[in-house]
Design a protein around this motif. Structure first.
Motif, PDB file in Angstrom:
ATOM      1  N   PRO A 246      50.733  14.676  -0.565  1.00  0.00           N
ATOM      2  CA  PRO A 246      50.567  15.618   0.526  1.00  0.00           C
ATOM      3  C   PRO A 246      50.079  16.990   0.012  1.00  0.00           C
ATOM      4  O   PRO A 246      50.869  17.825  -0.426  1.00  0.00           O
ATOM      5  N   PHE A 247      48.777  17.190   0.053  1.00  0.00           N
ATOM      6  CA  PHE A 247      48.173  18.493  -0.208  1.00  0.00           C
ATOM      7  C   PHE A 247      47.577  18.931   1.122  1.00  0.00           C
ATOM      8  O   PHE A 247      46.428  18.650   1.433  1.00  0.00           O
ATOM      9  N   SER A 248      48.378  19.604   1.898  1.00  0.00           N
ATOM     10  CA  SER A 248      48.116  19.785   3.320  1.00  0.00           C
ATOM     11  C   SER A 248      46.923  20.696   3.591  1.00  0.00           C
ATOM     12  O   SER A 248      46.823  21.788   3.019  1.00  0.00           O
ATOM     13  N   PRO A 249      46.045  20.285   4.523  1.00  0.00           N
ATOM     14  CA  PRO A 249      44.998  21.179   5.016  1.00  0.00           C
ATOM     15  C   PRO A 249      45.460  21.981   6.220  1.00  0.00           C
ATOM     16  O   PRO A 249      44.645  22.640   6.876  1.00  0.00           O
ATOM     17  N   GLY A 250      46.760  21.924   6.531  1.00  0.00           N
ATOM     18  CA  GLY A 250      47.235  22.510   7.778  1.00  0.00           C
ATOM     19  C   GLY A 250      46.911  21.573   8.921  1.00  0.00           C
ATOM     20  O   GLY A 250      47.029  20.352   8.797  1.00  0.00           O
TER      21      GLY A 250
ATOM     22  N   ILE B  89      61.529  30.505   5.266  1.00  0.00           N
ATOM     23  CA  ILE B  89      60.339  29.667   5.413  1.00  0.00           C
ATOM     24  C   ILE B  89      60.554  28.863   6.680  1.00  0.00           C
ATOM     25  O   ILE B  89      61.613  28.257   6.851  1.00  0.00           O
ATOM     26  N   HIS B  90      59.553  28.830   7.564  1.00  0.00           N
ATOM     27  CA  HIS B  90      59.819  28.213   8.862  1.00  0.00           C
ATOM     28  C   HIS B  90      58.553  27.663   9.492  1.00  0.00           C
ATOM     29  O   HIS B  90      57.446  27.823   8.974  1.00  0.00           O
ATOM     30  N   GLY B  91      58.726  27.033  10.654  1.00  0.00           N
ATOM     31  CA  GLY B  91      57.614  26.442  11.389  1.00  0.00           C
ATOM     32  C   GLY B  91      56.922  27.451  12.280  1.00  0.00           C
ATOM     33  O   GLY B  91      57.107  28.669  12.146  1.00  0.00           O
ATOM     34  N   THR B  92      56.136  26.935  13.230  1.00  0.00           N
ATOM     35  CA  THR B  92      55.320  27.805  14.067  1.00  0.00           C
ATOM     36  C   THR B  92      55.068  27.175  15.433  1.00  0.00           C
ATOM     37  O   THR B  92      54.995  25.952  15.553  1.00  0.00           O
ATOM     38  N   PRO B  93      54.890  27.993  16.461  1.00  0.00           N
ATOM     39  CA  PRO B  93      54.469  27.452  17.756  1.00  0.00           C
ATOM     40  C   PRO B  93      52.966  27.220  17.844  1.00  0.00           C
ATOM     41  O   PRO B  93      52.498  26.641  18.815  1.00  0.00           O
ATOM     42  N   ASP B  94      52.202  27.673  16.846  1.00  0.00           N
ATOM     43  CA  ASP B  94      50.743  27.540  16.915  1.00  0.00           C
ATOM     44  C   ASP B  94      50.186  27.162  15.543  1.00  0.00           C
ATOM     45  O   ASP B  94      49.808  28.029  14.745  1.00  0.00           O
ATOM     46  N   PRO B  95      50.112  25.863  15.227  1.00  0.00           N
ATOM     47  CA  PRO B  95      49.669  25.444  13.886  1.00  0.00           C
ATOM     48  C   PRO B  95      48.241  25.833  13.552  1.00  0.00           C
ATOM     49  O   PRO B  95      47.899  25.965  12.383  1.00  0.00           O
ATOM     50  N   SER B  96      47.390  26.049  14.558  1.00  0.00           N
ATOM     51  CA  SER B  96      45.998  26.387  14.274  1.00  0.00           C
ATOM     52  C   SER B  96      45.840  27.765  13.656  1.00  0.00           C
ATOM     53  O   SER B  96      44.783  28.078  13.085  1.00  0.00           O
ATOM     54  N   LYS B  97      46.880  28.609  13.720  1.00  0.00           N
ATOM     55  CA  LYS B  97      46.793  29.962  13.177  1.00  0.00           C
ATOM     56  C   LYS B  97      47.349  30.098  11.763  1.00  0.00           C
ATOM     57  O   LYS B  97      47.313  31.195  11.199  1.00  0.00           O
ATOM     58  N   ILE B  98      47.837  29.020  11.188  1.00  0.00           N
ATOM     59  CA  ILE B  98      48.445  29.122   9.867  1.00  0.00           C
ATOM     60  C   ILE B  98      47.418  29.610   8.842  1.00  0.00           C
ATOM     61  O   ILE B  98      46.313  29.088   8.749  1.00  0.00           O
ATOM     62  N   ALA B  99      47.822  30.625   8.052  1.00  0.00           N
ATOM     63  CA  ALA B  99      47.007  31.258   7.008  1.00  0.00           C
ATOM     64  C   ALA B  99      45.797  31.992   7.564  1.00  0.00           C
ATOM     65  O   ALA B  99      44.914  32.385   6.811  1.00  0.00           O
ATOM     66  N   LYS B 100      45.750  32.190   8.876  1.00  0.00           N
ATOM     67  CA  LYS B 100      44.615  32.884   9.488  1.00  0.00           C
ATOM     68  C   LYS B 100      45.016  34.172  10.188  1.00  0.00           C
ATOM     69  O   LYS B 100      44.154  34.920  10.647  1.00  0.00           O
ATOM     70  N   THR B 101      46.319  34.420  10.311  1.00  0.00           N
ATOM     71  CA  THR B 101      46.816  35.642  10.927  1.00  0.00           C
ATOM     72  C   THR B 101      47.895  36.220  10.024  1.00  0.00           C
ATOM     73  O   THR B 101      48.030  35.816   8.864  1.00  0.00           O
ATOM     74  N   ALA B 102      48.662  37.148  10.537  1.00  0.00           N
ATOM     75  CA  ALA B 102      49.749  37.758   9.774  1.00  0.00           C
ATOM     76  C   ALA B 102      51.093  37.312  10.340  1.00  0.00           C
ATOM     77  O   ALA B 102      51.180  36.841  11.468  1.00  0.00           O
ATOM     78  N   SER B 103      52.138  37.461   9.546  1.00  0.00           N
ATOM     79  CA  SER B 103      53.496  37.208  10.024  1.00  0.00           C
ATOM     80  C   SER B 103      54.289  38.493   9.891  1.00  0.00           C
ATOM     81  O   SER B 103      53.808  39.497   9.355  1.00  0.00           O
ATOM     82  N   ASN B 104      55.520  38.458  10.360  1.00  0.00           N
ATOM     83  CA  ASN B 104      56.385  39.626  10.254  1.00  0.00           C
ATOM     84  C   ASN B 104      57.274  39.556   9.023  1.00  0.00           C
ATOM     85  O   ASN B 104      58.413  39.992   9.048  1.00  0.00           O
ATOM     86  N   GLY B 105      56.733  38.992   7.931  1.00  0.00           N
ATOM     87  CA  GLY B 105      57.410  39.058   6.645  1.00  0.00           C
ATOM     88  C   GLY B 105      57.744  37.726   6.014  1.00  0.00           C
ATOM     89  O   GLY B 105      57.788  37.616   4.795  1.00  0.00           O
TER      90      GLY B 105
ATOM     91  N   ARG C 223      55.343  31.226   7.085  1.00  0.00           N
ATOM     92  CA  ARG C 223      55.189  30.353   8.244  1.00  0.00           C
ATOM     93  C   ARG C 223      54.243  29.212   7.906  1.00  0.00           C
ATOM     94  O   ARG C 223      53.177  29.421   7.333  1.00  0.00           O
ATOM     95  N   MET C 224      54.649  27.978   8.258  1.00  0.00           N
ATOM     96  CA  MET C 224      53.841  26.781   8.052  1.00  0.00           C
ATOM     97  C   MET C 224      53.737  26.010   9.360  1.00  0.00           C
ATOM     98  O   MET C 224      54.435  26.317  10.328  1.00  0.00           O
ATOM     99  N   THR C 225      52.914  24.961   9.368  1.00  0.00           N
ATOM    100  CA  THR C 225      52.978  24.042  10.495  1.00  0.00           C
ATOM    101  C   THR C 225      54.375  23.444  10.550  1.00  0.00           C
ATOM    102  O   THR C 225      55.066  23.347   9.531  1.00  0.00           O
ATOM    103  N   ASN C 226      54.808  23.048  11.733  1.00  0.00           N
ATOM    104  CA  ASN C 226      56.142  22.455  11.847  1.00  0.00           C
ATOM    105  C   ASN C 226      56.305  21.241  10.945  1.00  0.00           C
ATOM    106  O   ASN C 226      57.335  21.068  10.286  1.00  0.00           O
ATOM    107  N   TRP C 227      55.261  20.385  10.884  1.00  0.00           N
ATOM    108  CA  TRP C 227      55.425  19.161  10.093  1.00  0.00           C
ATOM    109  C   TRP C 227      55.480  19.456   8.596  1.00  0.00           C
ATOM    110  O   TRP C 227      56.211  18.780   7.867  1.00  0.00           O
ATOM    111  N   ASP C 228      54.742  20.453   8.119  1.00  0.00           N
ATOM    112  CA  ASP C 228      54.827  20.817   6.708  1.00  0.00           C
ATOM    113  C   ASP C 228      56.189  21.427   6.392  1.00  0.00           C
ATOM    114  O   ASP C 228      56.814  21.102   5.377  1.00  0.00           O
TER     115      ASP C 228
END
Length: 351
Positions: free
Chosen positions: A90-94, A310-326, A329-334
């Motif tokens: 598993p080398f995830s592409p998101g 380290i936690h999941g997200t409600p929007d997997p399409s935004k992973i590594a493309k936006t910012a977080s509050n510290g 954040r990963m896709t829920n399945w990752d």
């Protein structure tokens, strides 16, 4: 934030924790719930099973004019195949979307290096065949929509925290639920199944043959803030998995140095308490119930610095493309895959 933390021996502890630094909605706003864009030619199973990624397209000679309609969504069958193979490696592409992007390139580079193929992120035929030789199962399968899939409960599109607390944070539709189950965007799911009404049970869908395989026991996690990734290693130093991740922001950076895993909370509630931590989300305490569109997703890995995880997200399409509050954040399945492989005391190093 109150989470049910699972300790190493799988006993359940009830701990009172401070609100997560990254638990509030993403700085650029709530997830988009718009309908998938129009697609180009229909994708077929045969195209994907034999697909090789197309060479990168040159950039347009002139940028689109302001207000111009976006180009039709046209996923590459070869990239769909490659992303599914990476997801299972598993080398995830998101999220699997059939489009070229940094998450896929970085997953390729990590897989090449781990496989002893040197540096590089080229998505070429040789790479696909090497991945396919290591995982010979078909990349596509079928799935029959069930009554449970279409019955809900469903929640409206996420809004502010008060709205989420009042209305719930379930999936917004059966299509969103199925997209998450098979690690794809809603747009790709619809492109694979043109004309399908996801509100009607009994229909047969074409979907990626994803495999939620367990990792070996994780001894160390390295979070790369520049690359926007997290890597999981076993006790011998072998790389077990690579994940794209959203990691802090300039206003609310992720931690530095070395922390430890404290515990894991599956299906966490999220509590915003302005008396303890404020992100301009109002002056009232709000508890958002557990659910896949919860601000911290479906799982939380508590770290040894108060309010970080380290936690999941409600929007997997935004992973590594936006910012977080510290936080990370990963896709829920990752995040779920990683959470199932860690125990309290696992080192988490930020670089």
């Amino acid at each position: 934030m109150s989470f049910r933390l699972i300790a190493a021996a799988h006993a359940v502890l009830i701990l009172g924790l401070a609100p997560a630094a990254c638990g509030a909605p993403e700085p650029d706003g709530p997830p988009s719930q718009s309908a998938p864009p129009a697609t180009g030619a229909r994708l077929t199973v045969e195209q994907i099973e034999a697909g090789v990624p197309r060479p990168p397209a040159p950039p347009p000679a002139t940028p689109p004019a302001e207000g111009q309609a976006p180009a039709a969504y046209a996923p590459d069958p070869g990239l769909v195949r490659l992303q599914i193979l990476l997801d299972r490696s598993p080398f995830s592409p998101g999220v699997i979307d059939g489009l070229a992007g940094d998450n896929t390139r970085q997953a390729i580079a990590a897989w090449r290096k781990a496989a002893g193929l040197g540096e590089g992120d080229a998505a070429d035929a040789a790479l696909v065949e090497r991945l396919a030789a290591a995982d010979t199962a078909r990349v596509m399968t079928t799935y029959v929509l069930t009554g449970a899939d279409v019955a809900g409960p469903f929640s409206p599109a996420p809004g502010d925290l008060a709205a989420q607390a009042a209305r719930g944070v379930h999936y917004s539709s059966a299509r969103e639920r199925l997209a998450e189950r098979f690690h794809v965007t809603e747009a790709l799911l619809q492109a694979l199944n043109p004309g399908v009404d996801f509100r009607r049970a009994g229909q047969t869908l074409v979907v990626p043959a994803v495999a939620d395989r367990p990792l070996g026991e994780v001894a160390r996690i390295v979070v790369d803030k520049t690359e926007r990734s997290a890597r999981a290693f076993d006790a011998s130093g072998r790389l077990l998995a690579f994940y794209p991740a959203t990691i802090g922001s300039s206003e609310r950076p992720a931690p530095s140095g070395t922390l430890r895993v404290v515990g894991v909370a599956n299906e966490p509630d999220y509590t915003y308490d302005p008396a303890k931590l404020s992100y301009d989300r109002g002056d009232r305490k709000v508890v958002v119930p557990a659910g896949p569109n919860n601000p911290v997703g479906s799982v939380w890995i508590e770290l040894s610095r108060d309010s970080y995880g380290i936690h999941g997200t409600p929007d997997p399409s935004k992973i590594a493309k936006t910012a977080s509050n510290g936080c990370i954040r990963m896709t829920n399945w990752d995040a779920e895959q990683l959470a199932a492989a860690v125990k309290p005391g696992v080192e988490v190093r930020f670089i």
